[in-house]
Design an enzyme around this catalytic site. Structure first.
Site, short mmCIF file in Angstrom:
data_model
loop_
_atom_site.label_atom_id
_atom_site.label_comp_id
_atom_site.label_asym_id
_atom_site.label_seq_id
_atom_site.Cartn_x
_atom_site.Cartn_y
_atom_site.Cartn_z
N ASN A 80 42.70 52.38 44.53
CA ASN A 80 43.11 51.10 43.94
C ASN A 80 44.42 51.19 43.15
O ASN A 80 45.37 50.46 43.46
CB ASN A 80 41.95 50.52 43.11
N GLY A 101 30.70 32.96 43.83
CA GLY A 101 32.11 33.38 43.90
C GLY A 101 32.58 33.53 45.33
O GLY A 101 31.88 34.09 46.17
N LYS A 112 31.40 56.09 44.28
CA LYS A 112 32.31 55.03 44.71
C LYS A 112 33.44 54.85 43.69
O LYS A 112 34.59 54.61 44.07
CB LYS A 112 31.51 53.72 44.88
N GLU A 126 40.71 45.32 37.91
CA GLU A 126 39.50 45.97 37.37
C GLU A 126 39.80 47.36 36.83
O GLU A 126 38.89 48.17 36.67
CB GLU A 126 38.43 46.05 38.47
N ALA A 165 37.18 37.77 48.23
CA ALA A 165 37.16 38.36 49.57
C ALA A 165 35.74 38.80 49.96
O ALA A 165 35.27 38.49 51.07
CB ALA A 165 38.11 39.56 49.61
O1 PAF Z 1 38.52 47.84 46.04
C1 PAF Z 1 38.70 47.97 47.27
O2 PAF Z 1 39.67 47.50 47.85
C2 PAF Z 1 37.64 48.70 48.08
O3 PAF Z 1 36.60 49.08 47.20
C3 PAF Z 1 38.15 49.91 48.85
C4 PAF Z 1 36.98 50.69 49.33
C5 PAF Z 1 39.06 50.79 48.02
C6 PAF Z 1 38.84 49.49 50.13
O4 PAF Z 1 40.02 48.82 49.96
#
Ligand code: PAF
Length: 303
Positions: free
Chosen positions: A193, A7, A185, A267, A10
């Site tokens: 997000n 893939g 995380k 997601e 980014a």
């Molecule tokens: O999904 C994302 O963009 C990244 O995991 C994060 C850490 C929020 C940085 O943009």
């Protein structure tokens, strides 16, 4: 050690850049089989021209490590497609946002070593052939399956394989209990997000005081769910971590911002949706997470 990346999103392109800089041989599997030059700009603003001759799944049989930086909703299908081409010695690295897919991968590949990884490193891909490294973030990784060598401990054992991943994903941290790190995380993604996608802003704009209240509410709900699931969490600590990532990736557009802006599936189901699902199992109210899930899902329905 041979490395393959499946893939060219980014993060896939960011990994290609890291390999290029470290002169690490790699192959890249992309949807189209067309050769292209990836123009990747690193954090020091140096542009690198990387010649990519895409590989197919059937050409990955000599890869020691196969990294899957694909979206959470693509993982199960990608692994199923990859499975006939894999042998048990090959290590799979799952590198995505969100939770809820690991069990399916372990069932599909009961004999392979599998590593789960998650990164706050920021990359921006404005087009198929360009990528900018926009923020230095931490990567967390750990084994979720040891494969046939199942007696080995579920922590990095300084093999060449682990050393290569450490150098490519640096700064990084290996965990014996990667699930705690994945939840930590998830708590960050659950804030940054959806808020950046809904308000159409860069990560750094979330540092404005008008977002303090909602950041606190999301973190409190997430901490309650994490605790109920048996993981350690304190709302105050989650808020501090979220603020650190907002600062470290301030010029970045989050992955969900980019997905919504480009009218792609996000997601959300694997981030705030996963928190809502676990909350329901444990009988916890998470109205703020539910609202974010509903609003992002509504945006996706109008593409
Ligand atoms: O999904 C994302 O963009 C990244 O995991 C994060 C850490 C929020 C940085 O943009």
């Amino acid at each position: 050690m041979k490395l393959a990346i499946v893939g060219n999103g980014a993060i896939g392109n960011l990994l290609a850049l890291k390999c290029h800089i470290q002169q690490q041989e790699f192959s890249l599997v992309t949807r189209t089989q067309q050769a292209f030059t990836l123009v990747a700009t690193d954090i020091l603003q140096r542009a690198h021209n990387i010649q990519i001759q895409p590989s197919t799944f059937s050409q990955l049989n000599n890869a020691d490590i196969i990294v899957l930086p694909v979206k959470a909703y693509q993982i199960a299908d990608t692994v199923a497609e990859l499975k006939p081409h894999l042998c048990a010695e090959q290590t799979l690295v799952l590198l995505h946002n969100g939770m809820g897919v690991i069990e399916a991968v372990k069932t599909l590949l009961p004999n392979n070593p599998i590593i789960a990884a998650t990164t706050s490193h920021a990359a921006y891909k404005p087009s198929t052939t360009t990528m900018f490294e926009t923020g230095l973030g931490m990567c967390h990784l750990g084994y979720i399956a040891r494969g046939q060598n199942s007696a080995a401990p579920l922590i990095s054992n300084d093999t060449n394989r682990d050393a290569l991943l450490t150098s490519l994903l640096t700064p990084c941290c290996w965990h014996a209990d990667i699930e705690q790190a994945l939840w930590d995380k998830l708590a960050i993604n659950a804030v940054i997000n959806p808020l950046t996608a809904l308000h159409q802003i860069k990560n750094g704009q979330l540092a404005q005081s008008q977002y303090n209240a909602i950041i606190g509410e999301i973190c409190l709900e997430t901490a309650n769910v994490m605790t109920a699931c048996g993981f350690s969490a304190e709302a105050g600590i989650l808020i501090d971590r979220v603020k650190q990532v907002i600062e470290a990736t301030s010029v970045n557009y989050s992955s969900m911002y980019q997905d919504i802006a480009h009218k792609r599936q996000s997601e959300i189901v694997f981030i705030n949706g996963y928190i809502c699902q676990q909350a329901q199992i444990h009988g916890i109210n998470v109205p703020v997470n539910q609202n974010l899930l509903k609003r992002i899902t509504a945006l996706e329905a109008h593409y």
